[in-house]
Design an enzyme around this catalytic site. Structure first.
Site, PDB file in Angstrom:
ATOM      1  N   CYS A 204       5.389   5.627  -3.999  1.00  0.00           N
ATOM      2  CA  CYS A 204       6.520   4.789  -4.786  1.00  0.00           C
ATOM      3  C   CYS A 204       6.216   5.229  -6.206  1.00  0.00           C
ATOM      4  O   CYS A 204       5.111   4.774  -6.700  1.00  0.00           O
ATOM      5  CB  CYS A 204       6.452   3.465  -4.425  1.00  0.00           C
TER       6      CYS A 204
ATOM      7  N   GLY B 107       0.836  -1.423   0.073  1.00  0.00           N
ATOM      8  CA  GLY B 107       0.171  -0.038  -0.054  1.00  0.00           C
ATOM      9  C   GLY B 107       0.878   1.209   0.121  1.00  0.00           C
ATOM     10  O   GLY B 107       0.403   2.268   0.500  1.00  0.00           O
ATOM     11  N   CYS B 108       2.083   1.269  -0.249  1.00  0.00           N
ATOM     12  CA  CYS B 108       2.976   2.479  -0.464  1.00  0.00           C
ATOM     13  C   CYS B 108       2.100   3.465  -1.764  1.00  0.00           C
ATOM     14  O   CYS B 108       2.322   2.849  -2.821  1.00  0.00           O
ATOM     15  CB  CYS B 108       4.394   1.921  -0.678  1.00  0.00           C
ATOM     16  N   GLY B 109       1.715   4.433  -1.320  1.00  0.00           N
ATOM     17  CA  GLY B 109       1.255   5.386  -2.269  1.00  0.00           C
ATOM     18  C   GLY B 109       2.046   6.383  -2.768  1.00  0.00           C
ATOM     19  O   GLY B 109       1.468   7.219  -3.576  1.00  0.00           O
TER      20      GLY B 109
END
Length: 302
Positions: A138, A134-136
């Site tokens: 990157c 869920g890294c928004g």
């Protein structure tokens, strides 16, 4: 030890006899079953364990691919709406339509429609996000795109300390995925009395918050009518998403980052870290969290 990690779950199996079949693990949406071999002292037992699912979820707007997030495949309509709102792609639920959610061996594809004016603006900051849990941010192409200023939050009614403590207690009791798997974060929405109304879970803390934001918007709930509690650290993006969604107070069970504090301060977001039964730390705009009222006996009112 990473203080933002989900709490490990205890073994939930009964050790079988040598000729007994492996017991089945409880399952729920967002989980899969996998065989596991556990050792306890000198004893070894095989069982089926409930494991949190994590799959690629691709979001496409008006036919154009935009982001691929690793997420738990549950509450996906809420996720798509919440992500679109917290990323500033749309301004409200009425501007987004979920056309299709298609599952394949490779993952899940969500087809979304937005107004042409929004699609044109989106094209100006086109991303190719390959997020991990869920890294928004990157893959974002510029520092300016990451550090876009959120709207400044208006004033809102104060939250009493007992309400925040109640919300934290209720959040712990409303995490079925984490109870089964020990691998998910949760984001909960509480009203001003601390009653937790909605909880969304995901392997990614950002995804859990996006799902919660989507659930609120889909039901036309005023974000100023309550606050959010999360089972993670308060990273920059968690603060950004809360402020973008209009949530006035975010309480996290672990620490904030320096950039999250700076953003919360500028957005007038009340940011609370280390929110536990025995205390908390308010990093910005402490006026929104107030002590409990005192009755005639001098005791704090519940």
């Amino acid at each position: 030890m990473n203080r933002s990690s989900p709490t490990p779950h205890p073994p939930h199996f009964t050790e079988p006899s040598a000729d007994a079949p492996a017991p089945a693990a409880a399952t729920a949406a967002g989980t899969v079953q996998r065989k596991v071999q556990r050792r306890r002292g000198e004893r070894v037992a095989e069982a089926l364990d409930a494991i949190a699912a994590e799959v690629p979820v691709a979001l496409a707007y008006n036919g154009a691919p935009f982001a691929v997030m690793m997420a738990t495949p549950d509450d996906l309509a809420d996720f798509a709406l919440g992500f679109s709102l917290s990323e500033g792609i749309v301004a409200n639920a009425q501007e987004l339509q979920v056309d299709a959610i298609d599952t394949s061996l490779e993952g899940i594809a969500i087809a979304l429609s937005i107004p042409e004016s929004r699609a044109a603006a989106l094209e100006q900051r086109r991303r190719n996000l390959q997020g991990r849990s869920g890294c928004g941010v990157c893959g974002t192409e510029s520092i300016e795109a990451v550090l876009r200023p959120p709207p400044r939050l208006p004033g809102s009614a104060p939250i009493h300390l007992h309400a925040m403590q109640r919300a934290l207690r209720e959040l712990r009791q409303q995490q079925p995925l984490n109870a089964l798997t020990g691998a998910t974060h949760a984001a909960g929405w509480a009203d001003r009395d601390g009653r937790v109304v909605f909880v969304r879970e995901d392997v990614g803390r950002h995804n859990a918050l996006d799902k919660l934001i989507g659930a609120l918007s889909a039901r036309a709930i005023d974000p100023l009518s309550g606050f959010a509690v999360v089972t993670s650290r308060a990273s920059f993006e968690m603060a950004m998403k809360a402020a973008q969604a209009g949530i006035p107070l975010l309480a996290a069970i672990s620490a904030p980052t320096a950039l999250a504090i700076a953003l919360a301060d500028s957005a007038h977001l009340t940011l609370i870290g280390f929110a536990r039964d025995d205390g908390h730390a308010v990093y910005t705009h402490a006026y929104r969290l107030i002590d409990d009222p005192v009755d005639a006996s001098g005791e704090a009112a519940a």
